[in-house]
Design a protein around this motif. Structure first.
Motif, short mmCIF file in Angstrom:
data_model
loop_
_atom_site.label_atom_id
_atom_site.label_comp_id
_atom_site.label_asym_id
_atom_site.label_seq_id
_atom_site.Cartn_x
_atom_site.Cartn_y
_atom_site.Cartn_z
N LEU A 502 -4.12 15.60 2.03
CA LEU A 502 -3.37 14.83 3.01
C LEU A 502 -1.89 14.73 2.67
O LEU A 502 -1.10 14.20 3.45
N GLU A 503 -1.50 15.25 1.51
CA GLU A 503 -0.07 15.34 1.21
C GLU A 503 0.62 16.33 2.15
O GLU A 503 1.83 16.28 2.33
N GLN A 504 -0.17 17.24 2.73
CA GLN A 504 0.39 18.22 3.67
C GLN A 504 -0.60 18.37 4.83
O GLN A 504 -1.66 18.96 4.67
N GLY A 505 -0.23 17.81 5.99
CA GLY A 505 -1.11 17.86 7.15
C GLY A 505 -1.00 19.19 7.89
O GLY A 505 -0.59 20.21 7.34
N ILE A 506 -1.35 19.18 9.17
CA ILE A 506 -1.38 20.40 9.99
C ILE A 506 -0.01 21.08 10.00
O ILE A 506 0.10 22.30 9.91
N HIS A 507 1.04 20.28 10.09
CA HIS A 507 2.40 20.82 10.14
C HIS A 507 3.08 20.79 8.77
O HIS A 507 4.28 21.02 8.67
N GLY A 508 2.32 20.47 7.73
CA GLY A 508 2.86 20.50 6.38
C GLY A 508 3.45 19.20 5.89
O GLY A 508 3.93 19.12 4.76
N TRP A 509 3.44 18.13 6.74
CA TRP A 509 4.01 16.85 6.34
C TRP A 509 2.89 15.90 5.88
O TRP A 509 1.75 16.01 6.31
N GLN A 510 3.25 14.97 5.03
CA GLN A 510 2.27 14.03 4.51
C GLN A 510 1.67 13.18 5.64
O GLN A 510 2.37 12.78 6.57
N ILE A 511 0.37 12.91 5.53
CA ILE A 511 -0.30 11.94 6.40
C ILE A 511 -0.49 10.68 5.56
O ILE A 511 -1.41 10.61 4.75
N PRO A 512 0.38 9.68 5.70
CA PRO A 512 0.34 8.53 4.79
C PRO A 512 -0.76 7.52 5.10
O PRO A 512 -1.14 6.75 4.22
#
Length: 670
Positions: A502-512
Motif C-alpha cells: 500500500l506504499e504504492q497504489g494503482i498509480h504508484g502513490w501511497q494509500i494512507p
C-alpha cells in the motif's frame, strides 16, 4: 540543581543562534560571542552550517542560571528543516521564540507559535535586532498579538530604538501602568483573581501578580515579551531573569522508573551510532541493558552528559538531563527508553518516523550517483542520513531501480547533495522535484488466488478485501479466516506485505487509509522426500505468501478504484492594494482558490488554498507582481482530488509499464 530544557525557535535569520551565543557568554560558558557570519558559533558546528550561515541540525549546549541548569536546544529556522524543530519539541520544558524587530512576524514565526500553543509549551518572546534601523515596538506588539493570536505583555520599555545604543529597561514594582497591564491580562484568564480584585483592590500586590504571571506563563496561557539585541547584549540580562522566573524548571524523579526519549541520532567518527536522550524519570547507567521499539535490546557502552558548555563522560544520565548514549546500534529517533519502551509495539514518541506536529514533506525527487559504481555506497549513506532525519523517507522503486527522497524544499536538496559529497565522497544528481500525492479508495474491492489453481505458481491461497477507511485512520489489517487455519508466520507475511504494497497504489502513490481483510487462506503442508529432505517445491513458505499478496491486493485495488489526491497549502498574501488584480490573475493561473480579499487603503490581504506544486512558482513570481513588497505565508492544509491529467508515478515516457503489469510479468516468469 533544577533543570530546564529550553528551545530557541525562530524564522530563519531572526537571530536565534546569535542569541544562543549571547546567553552562553552571559553565563560565562564562552569568553567571546561568536558570529554566524564568521562561522565561529558554538552550536553551528557543521562545516555546511558555518559555510551557509544557517542552522541545519539542532544542537544542545548547557549553562547555568543560578541554581538552574539550562539545556539549551538551538533549532533550525529555515522551513526546509522543520523536522529538526519537531524532534526538539517533544523534549522541551519551555521555549524562547525569537522575532526580528525589523521584519516582524514572519511565515515560520506563525507556524512555530501555533505549534507551541497547540502543545502547551510555555513560551517567552524575545524581539531581537532592537539596534537595527527600522526596528519596531508598539506596532510589533500589536502584530504579535493579532497575527500570532497570543496573549502578550511587554516586560519593559525601549530607548533609542534603531540605533547602536538601543536599550531595554525592565518594568518594576514602581511602574503602575505595568502593574495594571498585568492585572488586566491575568484576570481575563482567572475568574477567582478578578473576584478578589473586585472585593479588595489591595489584595493583589505586585509580588502576587508576578507570581500569577509566572503561573499563567508556565501554563502557556500568556507570553511575556522582551526586547533587545543579541549582538550588543541589550535586553539579554532581562531575558535571562525571565527564563529563571517564568519558565518551569524542575527536578525529575531520579529514583523513579526509567523514562527517556531519543530526539536525535548522529554518527561518531568511527561510524558508531550516538543517541541523544532526554530523561524524564529514573537514570540510565553504563552497562545497562535497554529495550526499545518492542523487541530490540542493547547494552549502553558509554554515557555523556551536557554540562556548562561541555560534554562530559559520566557513569549515568538522570531525570531532567540530556545525555548521549553509545552502544544502541538499532536505536531510532523517537524511541522511548524504559518500561513503556518494553511494552509497546513501537515505543515511539511523537516525531518518530512521521510528522506529529508539522505536515509531512510534500515534495520528492529521484537521487542517483554520478558514478554508477557508487550505487551501493549511496544506499548506505542515505540510510545513515535517514537515521538522523526520518522524514527524508527513502523510497526504493524496485521496478525502475530508482531511489526517491522526500523533501520540504530546494535548500534541503542542496544540503543533502553537499553532505553526501563532503561526508561520504559521493557526487549525486537529482531529477526535477515533484509533488507527493496520495491515493484514496473509491469503493470496495476483493480478489483471491487459490493454491495450485488457475496457473498460480505460488503454493499459497490468499484472498483479500479492501475497503475505504476514514481520513487519517491509517491502514488496518484483520482476518475473516481462522487464526489457526495456517501457520502464523504465513499470516504475518501477508500482513507485512499488505502494508508494504500500500506504499504504492494503482498509480504508484501511497494509500494512507484503508481497511484490508484477509478472506481466504490456504497452504501446502511441509513435505519431505523419503530421506527426510525438505522439498521446497512441495511445501509452502512465507516467500510464497509474500510474492502472491501484492498481486491479489493490486487486483482488489483495481476493482475498488482509487482517486489521486494532491496536497493543498493554505496561503496568506500581504500585498500592496494596487497589485491585487495582478496577483489574483496569477493565482488563477496557478489553480489557487482565493477567498474574498481583505482590502486596505495601502495594504491588502489575500487568503485561500493553492496546490503545493504551485507554491514555489508563486514565490518566484511574487516580487515582480508586488514590486518586492509582497509577503507570502503558506503551510500544508489538506489533500484534494487532482483535476486534469492524473499524475502516475508508475509510468514514464520511455517505460509505460504500470505496477500491476509488472507484477503480472513477474508472475508469468516464475
Amino acid at each position: 540543581m533544577r533543570t530546564l530544557n529550553l528551545g530557541i525557535l525562530a524564522h530563519v535569520d531572526a537571530g536565534k543562534t546569535s542569541l544562543t551565543e549571547r546567553l552562553l557568554f552571559a553565563a560565562g560558558v564562552i569568553d567571546e560571542v561568536g558570529s554566524v557570519d564568521d562561522g565561529n558559533t558554538q552550536t553551528d558546528s557543521l562545516a555546511l552550517e558555518r559555510q551557509r550561515g544557517i542552522t541545519i541540525k539542532s544542537a544542545v549546549v548547557s549553562f547555568a542560571i543560578d541554581d538552574i541548569t539550562v539545556n539549551l536546544i538551538d533549532t533550525p529556522g529555515h522551513p526546509d528543516f522543520i523536522a529538526e524543530v519537531e524532534r526538539a519539541l517533544s523534549v522541551l520544558d519551555g521555549a524562547v521564540l525569537v522575532i526580528s524587530a525589523v521584519e516582524g512576524v514572519q511565515a515560520q514565526t506563525r507556524v512555530l507559535m501555533r505549534t507551541l500553543q497547540r502543545l502547551g509549551i510555555p513560551t517567552l518572546i524575545f524581539v531581537n535586532k532592537l539596534d537595527r534601523a527600522g526596528a519596531q515596538y508598539c506596532s510589533l506588539l500589536k502584530s504579535v498579538a493579532d497575527r500570532l493570536s497570543a496573549a502578550v505583555i511587554p516586560m519593559g520599555s525601549t530607548d533609542r530604538l534603531g540605533t547602536p545604543g538601543a536599550a531595554f529597561t525592565p518594568y518594576g514594582r514602581d511602574d503602575t501602568s505595568f502593574t495594571f497591564a498585568m492585572l488586566d491580562l491575568l484576570a481575563e484568564r482567572d475568574d477567582q483573581m478578578l473576584a478578589t480584585y473586585v472585593e479588595n483592590e489591595k489584595a493583589l500586590s505586585y509580588d502576587v501578580l508576578r507570581a500569577r504571571l509566572a503561573e499563567q506563563t508556565q501554563q502557556a496561557l500568556v507570553h511575556p515579551v522582551y526586547f533587545g539585541s543579541a549582538i550588543t547584549g541589550a535586553g539579554t540580562d532581562a531575558l535571562i531573569a525571565g527564563i529563571r522566573e517564568l519558565l518551569p524548571a524542575g527536578q525529575g524523579d531520579v529514583e523513579g522508573p526509567v523514562d527517556g526519549s531519543v530526539f536525535k541520532v548522529e554518527r561518531g567518527p568511527a561510524g558508531e551510532k550516538i543517541a541523544f536522550v532526554r530523561m524524564f524519570s529514573g537514570a540510565i547507567r553504563t552497562r545497562d541493558r535497554l529495550r526499545f521499539h518492542g523487541d530490540k535490546e542493547a547494552k549502553v557502552t558509554s554515557v555523556s552528559v551536557f554540562d556548562n558548555g561541555s560534554v562530559l563522560t559520566r557513569p549515568e544520565v538522570v531525570a531532567g538531563e540530556i545525555g548521549k548514549l553509545w552502544g544502541l546500534g538499532e536505536i531510532r529517533i523517537g524511541d522511548k527508553l524504559g518500561a513503556a519502551g518494553e511494552s509497546d509495539d513501537g515505543g515511539d514518541r511523537a516525531g518518530a518516523g512521521e510528522s506529529a506536529y508539522f505536515a509531512p514533506p510534500t515534495l520528492e525527487t529521484v537521487i542517483a550517483p554520478t558514478r554508477p559504481s557508487d550505487k551501493g555506497n549511496l544506499q548506505v549513506a542515505l540510510s545513515q542520513l535517514a537515521e538522523q532525519d526520518p522524514l527524508i523517507n527513502l523510497r526504493q522503486d524496485d521496478i525502475r531501480q530508482e531511489t526517491f527522497v522526500s523533501l520540504y524544499g530546494e535548500v534541503q536538496k542542496e544540503v543533502i547533495q553537499t553532505t553526501l559529497a563532503d561526508d561520504f565522497g559521493i557526487d549525486v544528481t537529482f531529477r526535477e522535484t515533484t509533488t507527493i500525492c496520495i491515493e484514496r479508495l473509491e469503493g470496495v474491492g476483493a480478489a483471491v488466488e487459490f493454491n495450485k489453481k488457475d496457473g498460480n505458481p505460488f503454493l499459497a491461497t490468499v484472498g483479500l478485501r479492501v475497503e475505504p477507511a476514514p481520513v487519517n485512520s491509517g491502514v488496518s489489517f484483520s482476518l475473516e479466516v481462522e487464526l489457526g487455519s495456517m501457520p502464523y508466520a504465513f499470516i504475518k507475511a501477508v500482513e507485512e506485505t499488505v502494508y508494504e504494497t500500500l506504499e504504492q497504489g494503482i498509480h504508484g502513490w501511497q494509500i494512507p487509509d484503508a481497511t484490508v481483510v484477509m478472506t481466504h487462506s490456504g497452504y501446502s503442508a511441509r513435505q519431505s522426500h523419503a530421506h527426510a529432505v525438505f522439498d521446497k517445491s512441495m511445501s509452502s513458505t512465507a516467500g510464497d505468501f509474500r510474492n502472491l499478496t501484492p498481486l491479489v491486493l493490486m487486483t482488489a485495488l483495481q476493482q475498488a478504484g482509487t482517486t489521486v489526491y494532491e496536497p493543498m497549502h493554505r496561503f496568506e498574501l500581504e500585498i500592496p492594494t494596487d497589485t491585487v488584480r495582478a496577483v489574483l490573475a496569477a493565482l488563477s493561473r496557478l489553480r489557487a482558490i482565493p477567498q474574498v480579499p481583505a482590502l486596505g487603503t495601502e495594504t491588502s490581504v489575500l487568503e485561500g488554498e493553492i496546490p503545493a506544486a504551485a507554491v514555489y512558482e508563486l514565490e518566484q513570481q511574487l516580487p515582480a507582481l508586488t514590486r518586492g513588497e509582497g509577503v507570502l505565508e503558506s503551510s500544508f492544509e489538506r489533500h484534494q482530488p487532482v483535476t486534469g491529467p492524473i499524475p502516475d508515478r508508475t509510468r514514464t515516457d520511455h517505460d509505460p509499464l504500470n505496477r500491476r503489469d509488472y507484477l503480472l510479468h513477474v508472475l508469468r516468469r516464475v
